[in-house]
Design a protein around this motif. Sequence first.
Motif, PDB file in Angstrom:
ATOM      1  N   SER A 204      -6.201  -7.429   2.465  1.00  0.00           N
ATOM      2  CA  SER A 204      -5.432  -8.092   3.517  1.00  0.00           C
ATOM      3  C   SER A 204      -4.131  -8.700   3.009  1.00  0.00           C
ATOM      4  CB  SER A 204      -6.288  -9.199   4.154  1.00  0.00           C
ATOM      5  OG  SER A 204      -6.708 -10.141   3.174  1.00  0.00           O
ATOM      6  N   ALA A 205      -3.803  -8.441   1.713  1.00  0.00           N
ATOM      7  CA  ALA A 205      -2.552  -8.949   1.139  1.00  0.00           C
ATOM      8  C   ALA A 205      -1.983  -7.930   0.152  1.00  0.00           C
ATOM      9  CB  ALA A 205      -2.796 -10.287   0.445  1.00  0.00           C
ATOM     10  N   PRO A 206      -1.695  -6.707   0.628  1.00  0.00           N
ATOM     11  CA  PRO A 206      -1.287  -5.624  -0.269  1.00  0.00           C
ATOM     12  C   PRO A 206       0.219  -5.564  -0.525  1.00  0.00           C
ATOM     13  CG  PRO A 206      -1.561  -4.746   1.930  1.00  0.00           C
ATOM     14  CD  PRO A 206      -1.839  -6.233   2.022  1.00  0.00           C
ATOM     15  N   ALA A 207       0.810  -6.683  -0.929  1.00  0.00           N
ATOM     16  CA  ALA A 207       2.264  -6.743  -1.065  1.00  0.00           C
ATOM     17  C   ALA A 207       2.795  -5.780  -2.116  1.00  0.00           C
ATOM     18  CB  ALA A 207       2.695  -8.176  -1.397  1.00  0.00           C
ATOM     19  N   MET A 208       2.122  -5.652  -3.251  1.00  0.00           N
ATOM     20  CA  MET A 208       2.622  -4.761  -4.299  1.00  0.00           C
ATOM     21  C   MET A 208       2.452  -3.299  -3.926  1.00  0.00           C
ATOM     22  SD  MET A 208       4.124  -4.436  -7.257  1.00  0.00           S
ATOM     23  CE  MET A 208       3.958  -5.897  -8.313  1.00  0.00           C
ATOM     24  N   SER A 209       1.289  -2.937  -3.402  1.00  0.00           N
ATOM     25  CA  SER A 209       1.063  -1.525  -3.074  1.00  0.00           C
ATOM     26  C   SER A 209       2.030  -1.055  -1.985  1.00  0.00           C
ATOM     27  CB  SER A 209      -0.389  -1.290  -2.645  1.00  0.00           C
ATOM     28  OG  SER A 209      -0.744  -2.115  -1.562  1.00  0.00           O
ATOM     29  N   LEU A 210       2.287  -1.881  -0.980  1.00  0.00           N
ATOM     30  CA  LEU A 210       3.224  -1.498   0.068  1.00  0.00           C
ATOM     31  C   LEU A 210       4.654  -1.449  -0.467  1.00  0.00           C
ATOM     32  CD1 LEU A 210       1.901  -3.461   3.189  1.00  0.00           C
ATOM     33  CD2 LEU A 210       1.688  -1.018   2.685  1.00  0.00           C
ATOM     34  N   SER A 211       4.995  -2.376  -1.349  1.00  0.00           N
ATOM     35  CA  SER A 211       6.343  -2.395  -1.929  1.00  0.00           C
ATOM     36  C   SER A 211       6.598  -1.143  -2.753  1.00  0.00           C
ATOM     37  CB  SER A 211       6.521  -3.645  -2.798  1.00  0.00           C
ATOM     38  OG  SER A 211       6.466  -4.823  -2.012  1.00  0.00           O
ATOM     39  N   LEU A 212       5.619  -0.744  -3.572  1.00  0.00           N
ATOM     40  CA  LEU A 212       5.780   0.464  -4.375  1.00  0.00           C
ATOM     41  C   LEU A 212       5.873   1.704  -3.495  1.00  0.00           C
ATOM     42  CD1 LEU A 212       3.302  -0.312  -7.292  1.00  0.00           C
ATOM     43  CD2 LEU A 212       5.802  -0.294  -7.400  1.00  0.00           C
ATOM     44  N   ALA A 213       5.098   1.716  -2.425  1.00  0.00           N
ATOM     45  CA  ALA A 213       5.121   2.868  -1.516  1.00  0.00           C
ATOM     46  C   ALA A 213       6.469   3.000  -0.809  1.00  0.00           C
ATOM     47  CB  ALA A 213       3.996   2.743  -0.493  1.00  0.00           C
ATOM     48  N   GLN A 214       7.094   1.861  -0.488  1.00  0.00           N
ATOM     49  CA  GLN A 214       8.350   1.874   0.253  1.00  0.00           C
ATOM     50  C   GLN A 214       9.581   1.816  -0.655  1.00  0.00           C
ATOM     51  OE1 GLN A 214       8.525  -0.738   3.680  1.00  0.00           O
ATOM     52  NE2 GLN A 214       6.324  -0.570   4.055  1.00  0.00           N
ATOM     53  N   GLY A 215       9.363   1.609  -1.943  1.00  0.00           N
ATOM     54  CA  GLY A 215      10.489   1.575  -2.874  1.00  0.00           C
ATOM     55  C   GLY A 215      11.322   0.320  -2.805  1.00  0.00           C
ATOM     56  N   ARG A 216      10.800  -0.720  -2.207  1.00  0.00           N
ATOM     57  CA  ARG A 216      11.494  -2.013  -2.120  1.00  0.00           C
ATOM     58  C   ARG A 216      10.457  -3.093  -1.909  1.00  0.00           C
ATOM     59  NH1 ARG A 216      11.516  -3.801   3.121  1.00  0.00           N
ATOM     60  NH2 ARG A 216      10.913  -2.252   4.695  1.00  0.00           N
ATOM     61  N   ARG A 217      10.826  -4.331  -2.243  1.00  0.00           N
ATOM     62  CA  ARG A 217       9.888  -5.432  -2.036  1.00  0.00           C
ATOM     63  C   ARG A 217       9.766  -5.742  -0.549  1.00  0.00           C
ATOM     64  NH1 ARG A 217      10.901 -10.741  -4.637  1.00  0.00           N
ATOM     65  NH2 ARG A 217      13.089 -10.310  -4.207  1.00  0.00           N
TER      66      ARG A 217
END
Length: 334
Positions: A204-217
């Motif tokens: 419920s707090a996937p900030a790093m995985s989503l950031s890596l997937a999108q190429g930005r924080r």
Amino acid sequence: MQLIRLWETGRTSSFYQHVLQTPLCQYNDVQTPWKELWLKDETRQITRAFKFRGNCYRVLCGLSTGQVVTAASTGSHGLGLSIAARIRGIQARIFVPAKTAHVKIAAIEANGATVVKVDGDYEQARLTSVSFAEETGATYISGFDDHDIITGNTSLFSEIENQHSEGFDVVFVPIGGGGLLAACLQYFQNQEKRVKIIGVELDSAPAMSLSLAQGRRVILEQVVGRAEGLLVRQVGAIPFQIAQQARDLEIFLVPDAQIDQAIRLLWQYNGIRAEGAGAAALAAALLYPQASQNQKAVAVVSGGNIDEAAFQEALGSLERSGGDVFLPGYSARE
């Protein structure tokens, strides 16, 4: 200077006057999906959490600070910083979310820091701390977005290597803002033997995985869960950059329920009292679908600052199910 040699120099002598080398112990449940599964027990650190490593290096060995330092924290970073500031003889003002565990707030205050509760989550506390620094001239110290903090955290992985000379194939590391993950990646990136790094986030707090997937924080709208150390809406810029460049990194998500199970397993089999974030790496190691009986893995138990009520709730919720712990493809009992 290579990080591998850093912890053998006089520059860090003051560091190990205060920081403990914590135990590396084998996970005692005979049923695991690995050839061997080990635990780096940071609940035995001075502050019962790894954060003191980065704090100590930043305040005692790193860049200079003024007479007042400030930070935002869900508990462990604030506690580590308050102790490091006390050793240096300077003041600390720590901004925490109002729902931060009482045991963490009490420990910060007991070490002489001023605690300010902020309505909202970690991000609100961070913004308030940054504003305080800008208005007063205090030195703001991030718990994860700081080169010296990350360097201090690499001491943990240097110890793992020294304590287990045969090395590990896979390392599981919890991710909040990314400071511990960044330290792990920095330490192992130049090693001859390639090591798989698994960063562990709350689902419920996937900030790093989503950031890596999108190429930005990315900034998550909200984060919820009981493992407060993992409830960060945006990872640090420095950890994100390091993670982007990593060659052997995978992010693995775990739910609250599996973290509760890992809390119980750590207590039942190793007598380790872990907080939610501290148990996340073990939860991932037991759930990881590519686990192999031909590989050795280590999970970093990052901290143990947990309120008694929360600890008993984690244990009790499982006891009500009859005492059995079930993970996909794995059972704690025959």
